[in-house]
Design a protein around this motif. Structure first.
Motif, PDB file in Angstrom:
ATOM      1  N   ARG A  63      29.388  -0.232 -49.996  1.00 41.61           N
ATOM      2  CA  ARG A  63      29.614   0.420 -51.455  1.00 41.61           C
ATOM      3  C   ARG A  63      30.913   0.089 -52.026  1.00 41.61           C
ATOM      4  NH1 ARG A  63      26.024   3.656 -48.665  1.00 41.61           N
ATOM      5  NH2 ARG A  63      24.323   4.175 -49.421  1.00 41.61           N
ATOM      6  N   LYS A  64      31.973   0.215 -51.078  1.00 45.48           N
ATOM      7  CA  LYS A  64      33.535   0.203 -51.389  1.00 45.48           C
ATOM      8  C   LYS A  64      33.745  -1.236 -51.977  1.00 45.48           C
ATOM      9  CE  LYS A  64      34.806   3.705 -48.286  1.00 45.48           C
ATOM     10  NZ  LYS A  64      35.866   3.914 -47.023  1.00 45.48           N
ATOM     11  N   LEU A  65      33.157  -2.182 -51.558  1.00 41.23           N
ATOM     12  CA  LEU A  65      33.351  -3.666 -52.041  1.00 41.23           C
ATOM     13  C   LEU A  65      32.842  -3.936 -53.596  1.00 41.23           C
ATOM     14  CD1 LEU A  65      32.196  -5.950 -49.223  1.00 41.23           C
ATOM     15  CD2 LEU A  65      34.565  -5.130 -49.633  1.00 41.23           C
ATOM     16  N   SER A  66      31.806  -2.744 -54.129  1.00 39.68           N
ATOM     17  CA  SER A  66      31.280  -3.007 -55.334  1.00 39.68           C
ATOM     18  C   SER A  66      32.537  -3.065 -56.590  1.00 39.68           C
ATOM     19  CB  SER A  66      30.119  -2.224 -55.578  1.00 39.68           C
ATOM     20  OG  SER A  66      29.069  -2.353 -54.504  1.00 39.68           O
ATOM     21  N   THR A  67      33.294  -1.994 -56.106  1.00 38.74           N
ATOM     22  CA  THR A  67      34.550  -1.595 -56.985  1.00 38.74           C
ATOM     23  C   THR A  67      35.470  -2.841 -57.417  1.00 38.74           C
ATOM     24  OG1 THR A  67      35.775  -0.837 -55.167  1.00 38.74           O
ATOM     25  CG2 THR A  67      34.223   0.573 -56.414  1.00 38.74           C
ATOM     26  N   LEU A  68      35.371  -3.837 -56.293  1.00 38.50           N
ATOM     27  CA  LEU A  68      36.444  -4.994 -56.442  1.00 38.50           C
ATOM     28  C   LEU A  68      36.055  -5.743 -57.682  1.00 38.50           C
ATOM     29  CD1 LEU A  68      36.533  -5.837 -52.717  1.00 38.50           C
ATOM     30  CD2 LEU A  68      38.287  -4.431 -53.809  1.00 38.50           C
ATOM     31  N   ARG A  69      37.208  -6.635 -58.163  1.00 36.60           N
ATOM     32  CA  ARG A  69      36.960  -7.589 -59.299  1.00 36.60           C
ATOM     33  C   ARG A  69      36.284  -8.645 -58.531  1.00 36.60           C
ATOM     34  NH1 ARG A  69      42.835  -9.439 -60.894  1.00 36.60           N
ATOM     35  NH2 ARG A  69      42.896  -9.357 -58.813  1.00 36.60           N
ATOM     36  N   LYS A  70      35.533  -9.392 -59.376  1.00 37.58           N
ATOM     37  CA  LYS A  70      34.610 -10.532 -58.850  1.00 37.58           C
ATOM     38  C   LYS A  70      35.208 -11.556 -57.842  1.00 37.58           C
ATOM     39  CE  LYS A  70      31.123 -13.878 -60.457  1.00 37.58           C
ATOM     40  NZ  LYS A  70      30.515 -14.565 -61.263  1.00 37.58           N
ATOM     41  N   LYS A  71      36.519 -11.835 -58.079  1.00 38.08           N
ATOM     42  CA  LYS A  71      37.154 -13.028 -57.327  1.00 38.08           C
ATOM     43  C   LYS A  71      37.595 -12.531 -55.970  1.00 38.08           C
ATOM     44  CE  LYS A  71      41.226 -15.941 -56.961  1.00 38.08           C
ATOM     45  NZ  LYS A  71      42.547 -16.527 -57.908  1.00 38.08           N
ATOM     46  N   ASP A  72      38.002 -11.198 -56.006  1.00 39.00           N
ATOM     47  CA  ASP A  72      38.192 -10.431 -54.677  1.00 39.00           C
ATOM     48  C   ASP A  72      36.880 -10.032 -53.832  1.00 39.00           C
ATOM     49  OD1 ASP A  72      40.902 -10.550 -55.102  1.00 39.00           O
ATOM     50  OD2 ASP A  72      40.893  -8.415 -56.370  1.00 39.00           O
ATOM     51  N   LEU A  73      36.070  -9.820 -54.447  1.00 42.10           N
ATOM     52  CA  LEU A  73      34.624  -9.302 -53.701  1.00 42.10           C
ATOM     53  C   LEU A  73      34.150 -10.625 -53.268  1.00 42.10           C
ATOM     54  CD1 LEU A  73      32.317  -7.492 -53.324  1.00 42.10           C
ATOM     55  CD2 LEU A  73      31.288  -7.968 -55.703  1.00 42.10           C
ATOM     56  N   ILE A  74      34.419 -11.917 -53.897  1.00 42.23           N
ATOM     57  CA  ILE A  74      33.695 -13.088 -53.266  1.00 42.23           C
ATOM     58  C   ILE A  74      34.559 -13.286 -52.188  1.00 42.23           C
ATOM     59  CG2 ILE A  74      33.513 -15.493 -53.591  1.00 42.23           C
ATOM     60  CD1 ILE A  74      32.881 -14.951 -56.725  1.00 42.23           C
ATOM     61  N   ALA A  75      35.808 -13.191 -52.154  1.00 36.16           N
ATOM     62  CA  ALA A  75      36.471 -13.537 -50.835  1.00 36.16           C
ATOM     63  C   ALA A  75      36.384 -12.592 -49.636  1.00 36.16           C
ATOM     64  CB  ALA A  75      37.893 -13.288 -51.341  1.00 36.16           C
ATOM     65  N   GLU A  76      35.721 -11.390 -49.945  1.00 34.52           N
ATOM     66  CA  GLU A  76      35.389 -10.429 -48.905  1.00 34.52           C
ATOM     67  C   GLU A  76      34.209 -10.652 -48.209  1.00 34.52           C
ATOM     68  OE1 GLU A  76      37.055  -7.743 -47.405  1.00 34.52           O
ATOM     69  OE2 GLU A  76      38.881  -8.727 -48.390  1.00 34.52           O
ATOM     70  N   LEU A  77      33.076 -11.029 -49.426  1.00 32.29           N
ATOM     71  CA  LEU A  77      31.588 -11.580 -48.807  1.00 32.29           C
ATOM     72  C   LEU A  77      31.938 -12.828 -47.853  1.00 32.29           C
ATOM     73  CD1 LEU A  77      29.681 -10.546 -52.265  1.00 32.29           C
ATOM     74  CD2 LEU A  77      29.587  -9.153 -49.938  1.00 32.29           C
ATOM     75  N   VAL A  78      32.496 -13.532 -48.427  1.00 30.61           N
ATOM     76  CA  VAL A  78      32.649 -14.814 -47.469  1.00 30.61           C
ATOM     77  C   VAL A  78      32.871 -14.607 -45.964  1.00 30.61           C
ATOM     78  CG1 VAL A  78      33.733 -16.859 -47.209  1.00 30.61           C
ATOM     79  CG2 VAL A  78      33.166 -16.586 -49.488  1.00 30.61           C
ATOM     80  N   LYS A  79      33.955 -13.539 -45.811  1.00 24.43           N
ATOM     81  CA  LYS A  79      34.292 -13.132 -44.748  1.00 24.43           C
ATOM     82  C   LYS A  79      33.038 -12.174 -43.792  1.00 24.43           C
ATOM     83  CE  LYS A  79      38.182 -11.502 -45.901  1.00 24.43           C
ATOM     84  NZ  LYS A  79      39.636 -10.808 -45.808  1.00 24.43           N
ATOM     85  N   ILE A  80      32.600 -11.362 -44.462  1.00 22.20           N
ATOM     86  CA  ILE A  80      31.824 -10.268 -44.148  1.00 22.20           C
ATOM     87  C   ILE A  80      30.285 -10.849 -43.835  1.00 22.20           C
ATOM     88  CG2 ILE A  80      30.584  -8.171 -44.573  1.00 22.20           C
ATOM     89  CD1 ILE A  80      33.188  -7.241 -45.770  1.00 22.20           C
ATOM     90  N   LEU A  81      29.706 -11.548 -44.777  1.00 21.18           N
ATOM     91  CA  LEU A  81      28.259 -11.957 -44.486  1.00 21.18           C
ATOM     92  C   LEU A  81      28.023 -12.715 -43.317  1.00 21.18           C
ATOM     93  CD1 LEU A  81      27.300 -13.056 -48.244  1.00 21.18           C
ATOM     94  CD2 LEU A  81      26.820 -11.008 -46.870  1.00 21.18           C
ATOM     95  N   PRO A  82      28.639 -13.429 -42.724  1.00 22.13           N
ATOM     96  CA  PRO A  82      28.326 -14.229 -41.543  1.00 22.13           C
ATOM     97  C   PRO A  82      28.294 -13.335 -40.192  1.00 22.13           C
ATOM     98  CG  PRO A  82      30.040 -15.675 -42.738  1.00 22.13           C
ATOM     99  CD  PRO A  82      29.957 -14.478 -43.613  1.00 22.13           C
ATOM    100  N   LYS A  83      28.892 -12.165 -40.334  1.00 20.17           N
ATOM    101  CA  LYS A  83      29.114 -11.214 -39.391  1.00 20.17           C
ATOM    102  C   LYS A  83      27.393 -10.434 -39.491  1.00 20.17           C
ATOM    103  CE  LYS A  83      34.080 -10.968 -39.415  1.00 20.17           C
ATOM    104  NZ  LYS A  83      35.227 -10.101 -39.663  1.00 20.17           N
ATOM    105  N   LYS A  84      26.939 -10.333 -40.745  1.00 19.89           N
ATOM    106  CA  LYS A  84      25.969  -9.623 -40.958  1.00 19.89           C
ATOM    107  C   LYS A  84      24.539 -10.301 -40.574  1.00 19.89           C
ATOM    108  CE  LYS A  84      27.576  -5.761 -42.574  1.00 19.89           C
ATOM    109  NZ  LYS A  84      27.204  -4.336 -41.959  1.00 19.89           N
ATOM    110  N   VAL A  85      24.686 -11.713 -40.055  1.00 25.86           N
ATOM    111  CA  VAL A  85      23.377 -12.327 -39.738  1.00 25.86           C
ATOM    112  C   VAL A  85      22.761 -11.820 -38.784  1.00 25.86           C
ATOM    113  CG1 VAL A  85      22.789 -14.575 -38.941  1.00 25.86           C
ATOM    114  CG2 VAL A  85      24.409 -14.644 -40.903  1.00 25.86           C
ATOM    115  N   HIS A  86      23.221 -11.496 -37.769  1.00 23.65           N
ATOM    116  CA  HIS A  86      22.597 -10.744 -36.437  1.00 23.65           C
ATOM    117  C   HIS A  86      21.864  -9.672 -36.804  1.00 23.65           C
ATOM    118  CE1 HIS A  86      21.920  -8.462 -32.957  1.00 23.65           C
ATOM    119  NE2 HIS A  86      21.461  -9.581 -32.276  1.00 23.65           N
ATOM    120  N   GLU A  87      22.688  -8.828 -37.716  1.00 24.44           N
ATOM    121  CA  GLU A  87      21.929  -7.379 -37.918  1.00 24.44           C
ATOM    122  C   GLU A  87      20.576  -7.583 -39.072  1.00 24.44           C
ATOM    123  OE1 GLU A  87      23.096  -4.377 -41.568  1.00 24.44           O
ATOM    124  OE2 GLU A  87      24.684  -4.673 -40.305  1.00 24.44           O
TER     125      GLU A  87
END
Length: 430
Positions: A63-87
């Motif tokens: 939820r906290k990421l949704s408040t970021l600007r699009k460019k910053d949100l993309i940078a965070e998702l690129v790092k976080i999503l691979p860690k969510k694959v197992h889940e």
């Protein structure tokens, strides 16, 4: 409703339909944007709108990421999503897991054609952040970013396969239960699965699996009180209230194989009453068997929601023409038959016919003699034996009373319904 009001309402519906069609076209155009290769994970995400990225965040409760600007949100998702694959992988059933395995057949991510995928399916996968849609050389495709590919490839595929089989069983059993019961609490679902499989599922694992299945298959829903229900239930709280109003009625018992079958997306409960009603429609109207079955299935759904026969007749009026009053009477008889043999949500998966048979076992037969108060009260008013015998004979012949004369109707008397026939040849036949 006068003609002007009808035309106005008709125009409103047409406009709404046109607007919906235009919205779907705009959405499809956005989803199937042209794509070129090579392409990075960041570039894939940049093609999405901020709303699309927010859906990914919501899927993983970021939820906290949704408040970021699009460019910053993309940078965070690129790092976080691979860690969510197992889940995400441990919540999949066999169908979804099999689809993802197509992307890791080789040393690099494989692009697969997506012509046969529904728009809703594609949007679901995009919201997971695992695979994304696009159009390449005029062909609709799905692709997996390299970062997701690497994370998926490192997982124990044999273990994932077993988990997906377990999840498939959980999902189908739950969908099957709710197909028949309408609505259940989460604890009831846990208990039923435990009884069927002989082992209690992990509380949080099952919940997570069902939550993902709800979004993908759209056969389940959950209200704000945590009650799970079948997708066609329009009033979840009413179904639960009706269940609670019948504490002496046990939930109908179904075998594991029957629930697994009922949990399939395209399942129809084609029992003998279903087939009889379908056959009646085919004989009465010029229609295909598929259409007749569709109408019968819609009647079943209405019956599950509301046991009143007139609700089904009102629906059939919107689909069929009724040639005569006699035909409506015959149709009503078939609707009643279908209703009596349809498993109803408010009856905990029983048919009305089944419950009637159960209740008959507990009904005590009527006494042969008319009721008499205790002996101390009856002595002054005791009837002669011959009058008691005459009353007994009358009782066995008929229990119908003519409301005009207030007298019991004999088998050879005119039927009180006004048909002109003798009672034994009219209403007395039943």
């Amino acid at each position: 409703m006068d003609k002007d009001d009808f035309n106005l309402l008709n125009d409103v519906f047409k406009k709404m339909k046109q607007e919906q069609a235009q919205y779907q076209l705009r959405k499809a155009k956005r989803v199937w944007q042209s794509i070129s290769f090579p392409i990075t994970f960041s570039e894939i995400l940049e093609r999405l709108t901020k709303d699309d990225l927010t859906h990914i965040c919501r899927h993983y409760e970021l939820r906290k990421l949704s408040t970021l600007r699009k460019k910053d949100l993309i940078a965070e998702l690129v790092k976080i999503l691979p860690k969510k694959v197992h889940e995400e992988m441990i919540s999949l059933d066999e169908d979804r897991y099999t689809l993802l395995k197509h992307f890791i057949k080789h040393n690099e991510p494989t692009v697969i054609k997506a012509e046969e995928f529904e728009l809703e399916e594609v949007e679901y996968w995009q919201a997971t952040g695992l695979i994304f849609p696009g159009t390449w050389k005029d062909t609709k495709i799905l692709l997996m970013p390299m970062e997701i590919f690497n994370a998926f490839k490192q997982l124990d595929q044999e273990k994932l396969q077993k988990i997906s089989q377990r999840n498939t069983e959980w999902i189908l059993l739950t969908q099957g239960m709710l197909f028949y019961y309408g609505a259940l609490s989460y604890h009831q679902i846990l208990k039923q699965i435990k009884d069927l499989l002989g082992a209690e599922p992990d509380y949080f694992d099952l919940f997570h699996v069902l939550l993902r299945a709800k979004d993908y298959y759209e056969l389940l829903q959950m209200n704000r009180y945590g009650t799970w229900a079948y997708c066609e239930v329009t009033d979840i709280e009413n179904v639960r209230k009706e269940h609670q109003a019948r504490p002496d009625v046990e939930y109908q018992k179904f075998s594991k194989s029957k629930l697994l079958k009922a949990g399939q997306p395209d399942y129809r409960d084609e029992n003998f009453a279903f087939r009889r009603f379908t056959e009646f429609l085919l004989n009465a109207y010029n229609m295909t068997e598929d259409k007749a079955k569709d109408i019968t299935e819609e009647c079943q759904t209405i019956i599950k929601q509301d046991i009143r026969v007139n609700k089904v007749i009102e629906f059939l009026q919107t689909r069929l023409e009724f040639p005569s009053f006699e035909f409506v009477q015959e149709l009503t008889e078939h609707v009643v038959d279908l209703s009596n043999h349809t498993r109803q949500w408010i009856l905990k998966g029983h048919t009305p016919d089944e419950l009637f048979e159960v209740e008959k076992e507990f009904l005590k037969p009527l006494p042969a003699l008319p009721y008499q108060p205790p002996h101390s009260l009856t002595a002054p008013f005791a009837l002669p034996p011959e009058e008691v015998k005459a009353m007994q004979q009358t009782e066995t012949k008929s229990n119908i009373i003519d409301m005009k004369t207030r007298k019991k109707v004999g088998r050879n008397d005119p039927c009180p319904c006004g048909s002109g026939k003798k009672f034994k040849h009219c209403c007395g036949r039943n």
